[in-house]
Motif scaffolding. Structure first.
Motif, short mmCIF file in Angstrom:
data_model
loop_
_atom_site.label_atom_id
_atom_site.label_comp_id
_atom_site.label_asym_id
_atom_site.label_seq_id
_atom_site.Cartn_x
_atom_site.Cartn_y
_atom_site.Cartn_z
N GLU A 1 0.95 -1.72 0.07
CA GLU A 1 0.06 -0.22 0.06
C GLU A 1 0.87 1.36 -0.24
O GLU A 1 1.99 1.18 0.90
N GLU B 1 0.88 6.20 -0.62
CA GLU B 1 -0.25 6.79 -1.30
C GLU B 1 0.85 8.26 -1.88
O GLU B 1 1.85 8.52 -1.56
N THR C 1 0.77 11.53 -4.85
CA THR C 1 0.30 12.69 -5.73
C THR C 1 0.57 12.59 -6.88
O THR C 1 0.25 13.51 -7.38
N THR D 1 -3.23 -0.37 -8.71
CA THR D 1 -4.41 0.33 -8.42
C THR D 1 -5.07 1.27 -8.10
O THR D 1 -4.64 1.19 -6.74
N ALA D 2 -5.42 2.33 -8.29
CA ALA D 2 -5.68 3.60 -7.27
C ALA D 2 -6.89 3.19 -6.66
O ALA D 2 -8.04 2.90 -7.30
N GLY D 3 -6.57 4.44 -5.34
CA GLY D 3 -7.82 3.92 -4.18
C GLY D 3 -8.57 5.01 -3.72
O GLY D 3 -8.14 6.14 -4.92
N SER D 4 -8.94 5.24 -2.86
CA SER D 4 -9.97 7.25 -2.87
C SER D 4 -8.18 7.67 -2.13
O SER D 4 -7.65 6.97 -1.84
N GLY D 5 -8.74 9.04 -2.55
CA GLY D 5 -8.19 10.04 -2.23
C GLY D 5 -6.74 10.22 -2.96
O GLY D 5 -6.70 9.65 -4.62
N ASN D 6 -5.56 9.96 -2.48
CA ASN D 6 -3.46 9.77 -3.04
C ASN D 6 -3.96 8.17 -3.06
O ASN D 6 -2.34 7.78 -3.30
#
Length: 568
Positions: A102, A104, A106, A120-125
């Protein structure tokens, strides 16, 4: 002009992707191939890059974490320092061999550069990588503002000149790097909210061919000559002057001690200047490496709590006053006891008077003995408490001296330069260093006086023995006036010695320590401790530029490359 591909440049400077600690000097670097007449512009550019990255690489040690995230922000800039492109390279360390990692970020235009794993992109960043047990190496771009801004200005014979106009010119040249710290954190110091800058350190490098440049100086750094070239390695600490808030008096004190010359500037500069005489000016790329936690591993006693020292000194002074008064009572009582015994020995005619004096002396002696016993116990306990509170300061100052020694041995600085450099990096003023050294000295003084305390305890024991002897003599008054007289004389001598020793210990030890501490502003000492903690915390907490999950061990560094200046 031929340009290197993005991937080649990043690969070339990858050796700098580590949390740095200033160590010894740059080792031997073979750069004779940079001679102007022997290679093409593209080859010179690539060779310059390799030399500078190797020079930087020998100034650092690698960050070590089995799992975590290492982030390197590569900035491509113009010759004036203007940002043109930002490329961020991330390594997700998979120490446990997880199938999924996992993260994060930007960043945009994300690309896996060392494998075929996807995300795969999740919520937020948030993004999730299918790691398959391996580390993940990926790159991306961003247009976010950098925490440190770079502006490069050029002067020819004292007049500012555009970099493209400087190519091929001759004269006295000044190349100035100005670094703007844009990263602040809010903290509480002295009960008030205060902003402190993240303590970034900037290491900038340039290579100057000696056939073009001579009489080279650098405002804060060092010059290494290898073959036909000079390697410039400069250091700056943007925002540190504001964090230190040095008074004019402190600056003058540092300057008087030699901290304003050579590789160190008492103003903790946020700039770097290179000066030289030049013929047919040309300059290959420059590289600047920016790190938020250069001195995070140096512990200068940041956990020191000075808030109770003043109160402990008050208690210590009160205890000494009590002991001094009590010891005076012992002297008076022993004198009366000796006089009474003498009177008894001289004849029966004075027996009643002597007996009265003896009784009065024994009563006063008993009262004084109890006071001394309580006072000695309180003194010992107070001294022990003070040593416990001052030990972190003592250990912190010892680590400060060790850090200075490392800078002297590894960086080629004088002792004065090394002291000032470590002070700058720690956000420490001269007064604060003096306070720390004084507290360490107080600890040493107390430790040295531990033996004197044992002497006082022994004196108290001897005094107790004298009292026992005197009491025994009183009970056997008629059977042994001589023994009583001997005991009384011994008691008088012992109590007088104890009184004199206690007075000397009070005047030359406790009172002197109290005077030294009272001459300081205890509030400033506490604020110094809080400020030091705040600056160190700001550096340690700045751990990512483009994002990282909470709880992940992450580190970040920035590398800015400026374009070359050459004649078309």
């Amino acid at each position: 002009m031929k340009r290197m591909k993005r991937g080649n440049w990043i690969k070339g400077v990858a050796v700098t992707a580590a949390v740095v600690t200033v160590t010894g000097c740059v080792g031997t670097v073979l750069i004779n191939d940079l001679h102007v007449d022997k290679v093409s512009a593209a080859e010179k550019e690539e060779a310059t890059e390799e030399v500078l990255t190797e020079a930087f690489g020998q100034q650092i040690i690698s960050h070590s974490a089995e799992s975590g995230k290492d982030e390197t922000v590569y900035v491509i800039a113009g010759a004036d320092g203007t940002t043109r492109n930002i490329i961020v390279s991330n390594q997700l360390k998979n120490g446990e061999g997880a199938q999924v990692l996992e993260d994060e970020t930007t960043l945009t235009d994300i690309e896996n550069v060392k494998g075929t794993q996807t995300y795969t992109a999740g919520s937020g960043n948030a993004i999730t990588w299918q790691a398959e047990g391996s580390d993940i190496f990926y790159q991306g771009t961003t247009d976010a503002e950098l925490p440190i801004g770079l502006t490069m200005t050029y002067y020819l014979d004292g007049v500012e000149i555009k970099p493209e106009e400087l190519a091929g010119k001759s004269g006295h040249v000044v190349i100035r790097f100005d670094y703007e710290n844009r990263a602040k954190q809010t903290t509480v110091i002295g009960g008030e909210e205060t902003e402190v800058y993240v303590p970034f350190a900037v290491i900038s490098g340039a290579i100057l061919p000696l056939e073009h440049f001579s009489s080279i100086t650098v405002s804060s750094g060092k010059i290494l000559t290898e073959g036909n070239n000079a390697i410039i390695i400069g250091v700056a600490f943007p925002g540190l002057a504001e964090n230190l808030n040095l008074s004019e008096e402190t600056r003058e004190t540092l300057a008087e001690n030699g901290a304003g010359t050579g590789a160190v500037n008492v103003d903790a500069p946020d700039y770097l200047e290179i000066e030289a005489d030049v013929v047919n000016f040309e300059l290959e790329m420059t590289l600047s490496m920016i790190l938020p936690n250069l001195f995070s591993d140096i512990d200068l006693g940041a956990d020191i709590d000075l808030s109770g020292v003043s109160g402990q000194l008050d208690t210590l002074e009160d205890a000494m006053t009590l002991l001094s008064d009590s010891s005076r009572q012992l002297v008076d009582g022993s004198e009366q006891l000796a006089a009474g015994a003498q009177d008894l020995a001289e004849g029966a005619a004075s027996a009643q008077e002597g007996a009265y004096a003896l009784a009065a002396g024994m009563q006063q002696l008993s009262d004084g003995g109890k006071a001394v016993a309580g006072g000695v116990g309180q003194l010992a306990e107070t001294l022990n408490d003070m040593m416990v509170q001052l030990k972190p300061a003592h250990d912190g100052y010892a680590q400060f001296e060790q850090a200075v020694g490392q800078m002297m041995a590894g960086y080629g600085m004088s002792k004065e330069q090394a002291i000032a450099s470590v002070m700058q990096a720690q956000g420490m003023t001269q007064n604060e260093l003096t306070y720390l050294a004084t507290l360490s000295g107080i600890y040493d003084g107390l430790a040295a006086n531990a033996g004197d305390m044992m002497t006082l305890v022994q004196g108290a024991n001897d005094l107790s023995g004298g009292i026992d002897t005197a009491n025994q003599g009183a009970w056997t008054l008629y059977d042994g006036l001589t023994a009583l007289g001997d005991g009384a004389n011994l008691l008088e001598d012992g109590s007088r010695t104890l009184c004199n020793g206690m007075r000397q210990f009070d005047e030359e030890g406790i009172q002197e320590l109290a005077a030294v501490f009272s001459s300081m502003d205890n509030g400033n000492l506490v604020e110094f401790s809080e400020r030091l903690n705040a600056v160190m915390d700001a550096g340690e907490s700045y751990r990512t530029f483009s994002g990282a999950p909470e709880g992940v061990d992450s580190s970040v560094k920035f590398i800015i490359r400026t374009e070359a200046i050459r004649k078309d």
